[in-house]
Design a protein around this motif. Structure first.
Motif, short mmCIF file in Angstrom:
data_model
loop_
_atom_site.label_atom_id
_atom_site.label_comp_id
_atom_site.label_asym_id
_atom_site.label_seq_id
_atom_site.Cartn_x
_atom_site.Cartn_y
_atom_site.Cartn_z
N PHE A 42 -7.37 -1.51 1.25
CA PHE A 42 -5.93 -1.35 1.48
C PHE A 42 -5.60 -1.25 2.96
CE2 PHE A 42 -1.89 1.27 0.58
CZ PHE A 42 -1.11 0.13 0.51
N GLY A 43 -6.45 -0.57 3.74
CA GLY A 43 -6.21 -0.46 5.17
C GLY A 43 -6.18 -1.82 5.84
N ALA A 44 -7.15 -2.66 5.51
CA ALA A 44 -7.20 -4.01 6.07
C ALA A 44 -6.00 -4.84 5.63
CB ALA A 44 -8.50 -4.70 5.67
N THR A 45 -5.56 -4.63 4.38
CA THR A 45 -4.40 -5.35 3.87
C THR A 45 -3.14 -4.97 4.65
OG1 THR A 45 -5.36 -5.44 1.65
CG2 THR A 45 -2.98 -5.78 1.82
N LEU A 46 -2.97 -3.68 4.90
CA LEU A 46 -1.80 -3.23 5.67
C LEU A 46 -1.82 -3.82 7.08
CD1 LEU A 46 -1.61 0.53 4.61
CD2 LEU A 46 -0.04 -1.30 3.95
N ARG A 57 8.69 -9.29 -11.94
CA ARG A 57 9.91 -9.59 -12.68
C ARG A 57 11.02 -8.59 -12.39
NH1 ARG A 57 7.85 -9.42 -17.46
NH2 ARG A 57 8.77 -7.51 -18.31
N GLU A 58 10.68 -7.33 -12.18
CA GLU A 58 11.69 -6.28 -12.03
C GLU A 58 12.04 -5.95 -10.58
OE1 GLU A 58 10.47 -3.80 -16.09
OE2 GLU A 58 9.79 -3.09 -14.13
N SER A 59 11.11 -6.15 -9.68
CA SER A 59 11.29 -5.70 -8.29
C SER A 59 12.23 -6.61 -7.52
CB SER A 59 9.93 -5.65 -7.60
OG SER A 59 10.08 -5.39 -6.22
N SER A 60 12.93 -6.01 -6.56
CA SER A 60 13.81 -6.77 -5.66
C SER A 60 13.26 -6.84 -4.24
CB SER A 60 15.21 -6.15 -5.64
OG SER A 60 15.83 -6.27 -6.89
N VAL A 61 12.01 -6.42 -4.05
CA VAL A 61 11.37 -6.51 -2.74
C VAL A 61 10.12 -7.39 -2.88
CG1 VAL A 61 12.22 -4.23 -2.07
CG2 VAL A 61 9.92 -4.45 -3.05
N ARG A 62 9.53 -7.76 -1.74
CA ARG A 62 8.28 -8.52 -1.77
C ARG A 62 7.26 -7.73 -2.59
NH1 ARG A 62 3.57 -8.44 1.75
NH2 ARG A 62 2.45 -10.41 1.56
N THR A 63 6.67 -8.38 -3.58
CA THR A 63 5.77 -7.70 -4.51
C THR A 63 4.49 -8.51 -4.64
OG1 THR A 63 7.66 -6.78 -5.72
CG2 THR A 63 5.54 -6.83 -6.86
N VAL A 64 3.36 -7.85 -4.37
CA VAL A 64 2.05 -8.54 -4.38
C VAL A 64 1.03 -7.65 -5.07
CG1 VAL A 64 2.57 -9.79 -2.24
CG2 VAL A 64 1.38 -7.58 -2.14
N PRO A 65 -0.08 -8.24 -5.53
CA PRO A 65 -1.15 -7.41 -6.10
C PRO A 65 -1.77 -6.50 -5.04
CG PRO A 65 -1.42 -9.72 -6.71
CD PRO A 65 -0.37 -9.68 -5.65
N LEU A 66 -2.13 -5.29 -5.43
CA LEU A 66 -2.80 -4.37 -4.51
C LEU A 66 -4.16 -4.89 -4.12
CD1 LEU A 66 -3.06 -1.60 -3.09
CD2 LEU A 66 -3.89 -0.67 -5.26
N GLN A 99 6.34 0.26 -11.78
CA GLN A 99 4.94 -0.07 -12.01
C GLN A 99 4.07 0.60 -10.95
OE1 GLN A 99 3.97 -1.86 -14.92
NE2 GLN A 99 6.08 -1.22 -15.26
N SER A 100 2.81 0.83 -11.29
CA SER A 100 1.92 1.63 -10.46
C SER A 100 1.55 0.88 -9.18
CB SER A 100 0.65 1.95 -11.25
OG SER A 100 -0.30 2.58 -10.45
N GLY A 101 1.65 1.58 -8.05
CA GLY A 101 1.27 0.97 -6.78
C GLY A 101 1.76 1.77 -5.60
N TYR A 102 1.95 1.09 -4.47
CA TYR A 102 2.36 1.72 -3.21
C TYR A 102 3.39 0.83 -2.54
CZ TYR A 102 -1.93 4.22 -4.22
OH TYR A 102 -2.91 4.94 -4.85
N LEU A 103 4.46 1.46 -2.07
CA LEU A 103 5.55 0.73 -1.42
C LEU A 103 5.57 1.08 0.06
CD1 LEU A 103 8.12 -1.05 -1.56
CD2 LEU A 103 9.40 1.04 -2.10
N LEU A 104 5.40 0.07 0.92
CA LEU A 104 5.45 0.26 2.36
C LEU A 104 6.79 -0.25 2.87
CD1 LEU A 104 4.95 -0.84 5.47
CD2 LEU A 104 3.75 1.26 4.80
N PRO A 141 10.10 -4.76 3.31
CA PRO A 141 9.16 -3.87 2.61
C PRO A 141 8.21 -4.70 1.73
CG PRO A 141 11.44 -3.22 2.22
CD PRO A 141 11.47 -4.59 2.81
N THR A 142 7.10 -4.08 1.36
CA THR A 142 6.17 -4.71 0.42
C THR A 142 5.72 -3.69 -0.61
OG1 THR A 142 5.34 -6.24 2.11
CG2 THR A 142 3.98 -5.94 0.15
N LEU A 143 5.76 -4.10 -1.87
CA LEU A 143 5.24 -3.28 -2.96
C LEU A 143 3.87 -3.83 -3.34
CD1 LEU A 143 5.47 -1.12 -5.15
CD2 LEU A 143 6.72 -2.79 -6.56
N TYR A 144 2.84 -3.00 -3.17
CA TYR A 144 1.47 -3.38 -3.53
C TYR A 144 1.19 -2.80 -4.91
CZ TYR A 144 1.13 -4.41 1.45
OH TYR A 144 1.33 -4.93 2.72
N VAL A 145 1.03 -3.66 -5.90
CA VAL A 145 1.00 -3.23 -7.29
C VAL A 145 -0.42 -3.19 -7.84
CG1 VAL A 145 1.86 -3.70 -9.61
CG2 VAL A 145 3.28 -4.24 -7.62
N ARG A 146 -0.71 -2.04 -8.45
CA ARG A 146 -1.97 -1.90 -9.17
C ARG A 146 -1.82 -2.46 -10.58
NH1 ARG A 146 -5.98 1.94 -8.29
NH2 ARG A 146 -4.58 3.19 -7.03
#
Length: 422
Positions: free
Chosen positions: A93-97, A78-87, A53-58, A65-70
């Protein structure tokens, strides 16, 4: 047989597989002095999270790790095995990181952040660089992020070179599906049938067996369909595709692979085909003829077989990719076919084989300057081919997995070798 092939598959990547991949990545990051990687490409996100799914994985060098999903957050969770949150708001995004990774971005020494710059669009890179600067506390000097967002592409590609048993099983399933589909379609390989008509039969059979319909490439402006079926001069027609035989294609809008040319007697037919199951590809080439090949083409095909046998002998743990390529070049020269090896003239390509996996142009590459030693679990497609302008292309391609202890590689392709005579 077809139902068995499909029933064996489970497209979800196990959580333990993702955990192992992240641990291996973090070890390489620590060795390279990289504090975190920001993965933006869809295949990289899939590989290290389990979703595309569309996003950025740090991924930090240590920690979670965290997947920030657009989009789509619901499916990614449902599919990810890492911490997954809305972008959330991309502009924030800078402040979120900085909030989520305060220790990383709040350190006195600014962190070294890597990204997959080989695939990252320039406009997105500039935005992400400004966000990295903001996360580091340089909100008034966003250009600093450009120097802090370094290229981690070689690191990411190195980590993906070695395949797990789970990955190899998917490639083997793709090889089985391709062999079954080719066997079904070969009776229809007849004089007067067009390349386009015939590959449609292959594609239909492959799709029924779970083929996703295409094979992914990492290279910029490169793409590949199910494969290339080229007959006679159409196979030898040069094109932009970075391979020894691209095919004529259907026009300037699609200048590779099959054309509307019809098969004729006594001309070489190159069947360079692939299949993608659960995202993983197999790459295979066989040569066919309706009638009989000329003595020149028979000799060239025999040379291709000699080269692939020599490559098999050399492809052992610890061997350097560049040495295997050099041996192939020397053998082609000794056989008087250097001018036709892997293309012709200015359109010759400078490799013998390439890694395969989620993409068809992975590392390692059997090429000059690629001195990485082979390791168990690496999967490579080896494709010695000879091009004769105005006449055609002959050759062979098998995919192999490197084994341990100096033993020969294990072939993953299943289709029998030798010229297919109709």
């Amino acid at each position: 047989m077809m139902e068995e092939s499909i029933m064996l598959l489970d497209g979800m990547i196990p959580a333990e597989e993702i955990k192992m991949r992240i641990e291996r990545l973090q070890k390489h990051m620590a060795d390279d002095g990289v504090d975190a990687v920001l993965i933006t490409q869809n295949i990289g996100i899939l590989y290290w999270s389990g979703t595309m799914q569309s996003g950025y994985l740090l991924v930090p060098a240590s920690g979670e790790p965290t997947l920030y999903v657009r989009r789509s957050v619901e499916r990614a969770v449902r599919e990810s095995s890492v911490r997954t949150v809305p972008l959330g708001s991309f502009s924030r995004f800078g402040a979120t990181l900085r909030r989520d990774y305060a220790e990383l971005f709040g350190a006195q020494q600014p962190p070294r952040i890597g990204a997959d710059l080989d695939t990252l669009p320039a406009a997105t890179f500039l935005k992400l660089a400004s966000f990295v600067a903001e996360a580091c506390g340089d909100s008034e000097l966003p250009d600093r992020g450009i120097s802090r967002l370094t290229d981690a592409s070689p690191l990411l590609r190195r980590v993906r070179m070695v395949k797990s048993e789970w990955e190899i099983q998917r490639i083997e399933q793709a090889a089985l599906a391709l062999d079954e589909s080719l066997t079904e379609a070969l009776p229809e390989l007849r004089e007067g049938v067009s390349e386009l008509e015939w590959i449609a039969k292959i594609e239909y059979s492959l799709r029924l067996r779970g083929h996703i319909g295409s094979m992914r490439l990492r290279g910029y402006n490169q793409e590949v369909p199910t494969g290339m079926v080229g007959s006679g001069e159409a196979a030898a027609e040069p094109t932009y595709f970075d391979g020894p035989a691209g095919g004529r294609g259907l026009g300037p809008h699609s200048p590779q692979s099959v054309s509307r040319k019809r098969f004729a007697r006594d001309e070489p037919i190159l069947l360079d085909l692939g299949c993608c199951i659960d995202g993983y590809v197999i790459d295979q080439t066989r040569t066919a003829v309706i009638g009989e090949l000329s003595l020149e083409l028979q000799a060239a095909y025999a040379a291709a077989e000699r080269i692939i046998r020599e490559a098999e002998r050399l492809m052992i743990e610890g061997a350097r990719c560049s040495d295997i390529y050099a041996a192939a070049l020397q053998l082609a020269s000794d056989l008087g076919l250097a001018d036709h090896f892997m293309g012709f003239g200015a359109d010759q390509v400078r490799f013998l084989g390439h890694g395969i996996g989620l993409e068809i142009d992975e590392w390692p590459v059997l090429a000059a300057g690629f001195d990485i030693p082979l390791e168990p679990g690496m999967v490579l497609a080896v494709e010695p081919k000879f091009t004769f302008p105005g006449v055609g292309v002959v050759g062979i391609e098998n995919s192999y997995v490197i084994t341990a202890g100096g033993t020969p590689p294990r072939a993953l392709t299943r289709t029998r070798e030798a010229v297919i005579v109709k």
